[in-house]
Design an enzyme around this catalytic site. Structure first.
Site, PDB file in Angstrom:
ATOM      1  CG  LEU A  86     -47.517   3.807  14.604  1.00  0.00           C
ATOM      2  CD1 LEU A  86     -47.227   4.219  13.148  1.00  0.00           C
ATOM      3  CD2 LEU A  86     -48.981   4.068  14.954  1.00  0.00           C
ATOM      4  CB  VAL A 144     -54.032  -7.065  14.434  1.00  0.00           C
ATOM      5  CG1 VAL A 144     -52.758  -7.804  14.058  1.00  0.00           C
ATOM      6  CG2 VAL A 144     -54.712  -6.505  13.195  1.00  0.00           C
ATOM      7  CG  MET A 171     -53.327   7.768  21.675  1.00  0.00           C
ATOM      8  SD  MET A 171     -53.630   8.014  23.432  1.00  0.00           S
ATOM      9  CE  MET A 171     -53.369   6.363  24.055  1.00  0.00           C
ATOM     10  CG  HIS A 186     -51.439   1.484  15.776  1.00  0.00           C
ATOM     11  ND1 HIS A 186     -50.482   1.031  16.645  1.00  0.00           N
ATOM     12  CD2 HIS A 186     -52.324   2.162  16.530  1.00  0.00           C
ATOM     13  CE1 HIS A 186     -50.769   1.427  17.881  1.00  0.00           C
ATOM     14  NE2 HIS A 186     -51.891   2.117  17.844  1.00  0.00           N
ATOM     15  NE  ARG A 241     -52.207   2.092  28.496  1.00  0.00           N
ATOM     16  CZ  ARG A 241     -53.150   2.858  27.940  1.00  0.00           C
ATOM     17  NH1 ARG A 241     -53.981   2.336  27.059  1.00  0.00           N
ATOM     18  NH2 ARG A 241     -53.252   4.139  28.249  1.00  0.00           N
ATOM     19  N   GLY A 270     -60.091   0.497  15.592  1.00  0.00           N
ATOM     20  CA  GLY A 270     -59.970  -0.933  15.860  1.00  0.00           C
ATOM     21  C   GLY A 270     -61.027  -1.427  16.833  1.00  0.00           C
TER      22      GLY A 270
HETATM   23  P1  AMP Z   1     -54.202   3.671  20.200  1.00  0.00           P
HETATM   24  O1  AMP Z   1     -52.949   4.179  19.579  1.00  0.00           O
HETATM   25  O2  AMP Z   1     -53.990   2.596  21.209  1.00  0.00           O
HETATM   26  O3  AMP Z   1     -55.102   4.785  20.679  1.00  0.00           O
HETATM   27  O4  AMP Z   1     -55.010   2.947  19.038  1.00  0.00           O
HETATM   28  C1  AMP Z   1     -55.289   3.629  17.833  1.00  0.00           C
HETATM   29  C2  AMP Z   1     -56.249   2.820  17.027  1.00  0.00           C
HETATM   30  O5  AMP Z   1     -55.678   1.538  16.745  1.00  0.00           O
HETATM   31  C3  AMP Z   1     -57.563   2.558  17.776  1.00  0.00           C
HETATM   32  O6  AMP Z   1     -58.633   2.648  16.847  1.00  0.00           O
HETATM   33  C4  AMP Z   1     -57.376   1.153  18.271  1.00  0.00           C
HETATM   34  O7  AMP Z   1     -58.587   0.466  18.482  1.00  0.00           O
HETATM   35  C5  AMP Z   1     -56.597   0.539  17.124  1.00  0.00           C
HETATM   36  N1  AMP Z   1     -55.909  -0.663  17.583  1.00  0.00           N
HETATM   37  C6  AMP Z   1     -55.069  -0.792  18.638  1.00  0.00           C
HETATM   38  N2  AMP Z   1     -54.686  -2.076  18.793  1.00  0.00           N
HETATM   39  C7  AMP Z   1     -55.300  -2.777  17.811  1.00  0.00           C
HETATM   40  C8  AMP Z   1     -55.326  -4.174  17.437  1.00  0.00           C
HETATM   41  N3  AMP Z   1     -54.629  -5.078  18.114  1.00  0.00           N
HETATM   42  N4  AMP Z   1     -56.086  -4.523  16.386  1.00  0.00           N
HETATM   43  C9  AMP Z   1     -56.805  -3.606  15.697  1.00  0.00           C
HETATM   44  N5  AMP Z   1     -56.830  -2.290  15.989  1.00  0.00           N
HETATM   45  C10 AMP Z   1     -56.095  -1.886  17.032  1.00  0.00           C
END
Ligand code: AMP
Length: 284
Positions: A33, A176, A30, A37, A187, A147
């Site tokens: 980044l 991470v 989303m 990500h 967030r 993730g």
């Molecule tokens: P989001 O943009 O929050 O929907 O996340 C997109 C992708 O990045 C999802 O597969 C999340 O699980 C992954 N993601 C978000 N934060 C982390 C993190 N700290 N470590 C690993 N993957 C992450």
């Protein structure tokens, strides 16, 4: 890096890569980044010839009371980070492009979505599985990198892909963290300095509970109670849930047995910001 904004272009570009014999790695996001990500991009690049990232803040997965309009959308910075990380194709559709007509079709995964995030956010996972299915259908055969930060999400998406024969290999990737242990999240920018300092309680509670299990705690209730108490001892944290589940099925466990692979999951609010974290433990 190629930037595409329409569904048809995205499909055409990835079809062309496959026709030329190149494998495709998909990284759905989303935006906003961060290193979490970008680690998915590194996993994708290590495994696949072409890395495609999607950046789309999906309204279907937000409830009307949630932070959809506030969600950070630093698209120029995201494109720079994606390019620097070696992404080959970025798909950034508008909402009208992604949903050209009212959606009367929903993908629903039962059971795995009943607890934790699914219980707290009843419409969330249908929104996730519906948009991810659209993205999988547009992207075509690929490996898709998710993730473990959103552990229930990756379990739900893996099961969906398997149940529906989607031509996608779902690859879970490790969490991470910031240097103090806080799981990276888009967030985290909502946190004020005091909340940011307090938020480290989540990873500490997980690590403490993992240690308790390593030292021989075999009652899941005992472990979960300790984890919840640890989080509640932080005045700025309002616990939403603490859970100990089977790492595969996400079923809550009562008693732990040697060799079991379990997952500890927590969620708490810091002000209006809900943060998630989780950790895997193999019972000794
Ligand atoms: P989001 O943009 O929050 O929907 O996340 C997109 C992708 O990045 C999802 O597969 C999340 O699980 C992954 N993601 C978000 N934060 C982390 C993190 N700290 N470590 C690993 N993957 C992450």
């Amino acid at each position: 890096m190629e930037i595409v904004t329409t569904r048809s272009e995205f499909r055409r570009v990835l079809d062309a890569h496959r026709t030329a014999g190149r494998s495709v790695g998909l990284v759905p996001t989303m935006g906003a980044l961060h290193e979490g990500h970008l680690s998915l991009v590194r996993h994708a690049r290590a495994r696949c010839d072409v890395t495609a990232m999607t950046i789309f803040v999906n309204p279907l997965q937000f409830a009307p009371t949630e932070d959809l309009s506030l969600y950070p959308r630093p698209i120029e910075r995201d494109l720079e980070l994606a390019a620097a990380a070696g992404v080959d194709v970025v798909f950034t559709p508008t909402e009208a492009e992604m949903y050209p007509r009212p959606m009367v079709t929903t993908v629903h995964v039962a059971e795995l979505t009943a607890s934790m995030e699914g219980a707290a956010r009843p419409t969330h996972f249908d929104g996730v599985t519906t948009v991810v299915t659209k993205l999988f259908n547009l992207a075509g055969p690929c490996h898709a990198f998710f993730g473990e930060k959103d552990y229930q999400q990756v379990a739900v998406v893996s099961r969906m892909a398997a149940d529906l024969e989607q031509p996608v290999v779902v690859v879970p990737c490790p969490i991470v963290r910031e240097p103090d242990g806080l799981a990276m999240s888009s967030r985290n920018v909502y946190l004020d300095p005091a909340q940011r300092a307090a938020a480290v309680v989540l990873s500490r509670a997980l690590a403490d509970t993992a240690e308790l299990i390593a030292e021989g705690e075999l009652s899941a209730l005992g472990a979960v109670t300790a984890m919840a108490a640890f989080i509640s001892s932080e005045p700025l944290a309002e616990l939403d849930y603490a859970a100990l589940v089977d790492a595969e099925t996400l079923e809550p466990l009562e008693f732990l047995e040697s060799g079991m692979s379990v997952r500890l999951l927590v969620c708490a609010r810091f002000g209006t910001t809900r943060l998630l974290d989780n950790m895997g433990v193999v019972v000794p």
